[in-house]
Design a protein around this motif. Structure first.
Motif: not given
Length: 370
Positions: A289-297, A301-306
């Motif tokens: 959720r934080k990544i989606r709304y540009g709040e961190g990562g 980290e974004k690649e790992r979350a995806d």
């Protein structure tokens, strides 16, 4: 003074005797390493858990731990059951204090009525309003909430593991009937965007099948194109029962939900779209959720979350394959799209497949596009 002293000594002696007895009977087990104790206790039936909890603190702490729940899940000893909530049960859960603004009016009781008579009259009035609201708001069906315009049921199935409530499965049932007169697309559109998407892609305006892969699976031609159309909306379960992405509990819960006695004969086709949220932990969901709304990562980290997102979607797909579902080939269009699956009642006659078995199945994937 002597009497008090004697009483205290007597209680102390009884406590010492009880402690000694507990140590004599259970001290050896309780002193074992936690992982060994979990391995031993997890083989006990759920009906024994209450008495085992009362045995000693070590047993109680072990049985209540997430590690114990995880071991029960992975080892196959966990006992999974489901219960389809009726409309009145849903109403009572949504209104735990009963209907609002109920009071006695002039004429409800005689002026000289006793307090007991007034209380009884009020309870009767509350029950009367409860029944009225159950009917008015669509909660009179044994299958849960019923829409008053299109007569579909929103169904909630409660999941219990070892007798404890730990999650739920939400479904929707559209009554297509057998004469192809039900406004299927209209009902799906009113219900939700997901059901509208599924309904238009798989069926015509009255619910008859359009896709060949489902038609080819029918035992009797046309059987899946009429009768109840069931769709799995969500599956949510306590993450303690999904250690290391274990699919055992969810597989058993979905199979049990679809086999609920109240649903017997009510559906001829069930569909589902793989859902990453079934296996994502709360921590992972919050980070996404934080990544989606540009709040961190950062980028890594974004690649790992995806990557984790698609791992969880694939896990849910394999869970449904274990239950007996099959992939809908016509819905495969491009990479990283959720998998669509279906099942007919006859698919549930076979035992639940092992994870190793479905892991060997080749999923239909879209072609590599330039």
């Amino acid at each position: 003074m002597d009497d008090c002293s004697d009483e205290s000594s007597k209680k102390a002696a009884e406590q010492q005797k009880e402690d000694h007895q507990n140590h004599h009977d259970y001290g050896g087990f309780a002193s074992l390493p936690t992982d060994v104790l979990i391995s031993i206790l997890c083989r006990s039936p759920a009906s024994d858990h209450t008495s085992l909890r009362d045995t000693c603190k070590a047993f109680r702490t072990t049985i209540d731990s997430a590690a114990y729940k995880g071991e029960r899940a992975t080892s196959g000893w966990a006992e999974v059951s489901t219960h389809l909530l009726s409309g009145s049960e849903l109403y009572d859960r949504e209104n735990p204090n009963g209907p609002e603004d109920v009071s006695l009016s002039d004429g409800d009781v005689d002026d000289d009525a006793t307090e007991e008579e007034r209380a009884a009259a009020l309870q009767w009035k509350i029950a009367e309003k409860r029944l009225s609201e159950i009917i008015e708001y669509g909660y009179s069906s044994e299958l849960g909430y019923m829409d008053q315009d299109y007569w579909y049921n929103d169904i909630t199935v409660e999941i219990k593991v070892d007798g404890e409530r730990c999650g739920s499965i939400d479904l929707v049932l559209l009554p297509r009937g057998v004469y192809h007169s039900y406004p299927f697309h209209d009902a799906a559109d009113v219900h939700s965007s997901e059901l509208q998407m599924v309904g238009v892609r798989l069926c015509d305006s009255v619910g008859r099948l359009k896709v060949r892969s489902i038609k080819n699976a029918e035992l009797i031609s046309g059987e899946a194109g009429k009768g109840g159309f069931l769709h799995i909306k969500t599956v949510r379960i306590n993450e303690a029962y999904q250690p290391m992405d274990c699919t055992n509990i969810v597989s058993e819960a979905v199979r049990s939900a679809l086999s609920e006695p109240k649903l017997d004969g009510k559906w001829t086709l069930v569909t589902a779209i793989s859902d990453y949220q079934v296996y994502m932990t709360k921590k992972e969901m919050e980070f996404k959720r934080k990544i989606r709304y540009g709040e961190g990562g950062n980028a890594e980290e974004k690649e790992r979350a995806d990557k984790r997102f698609w791992e969880c979607a694939l896990l849910d797909t394999k869970t449904l394959l274990r239950v007996g579902f099959k992939q809908i080939a016509e819905t495969v269009s491009q990479k990283q799209n959720p998998y669509w699956l279906f099942a007919l009642p006859s698919f549930l006659n076979d035992p639940i497949k092992s994870f190793e078995e479905v892991n060997q199945m080749a999923l239909i994937e879209p072609p590599d596009l330039p």
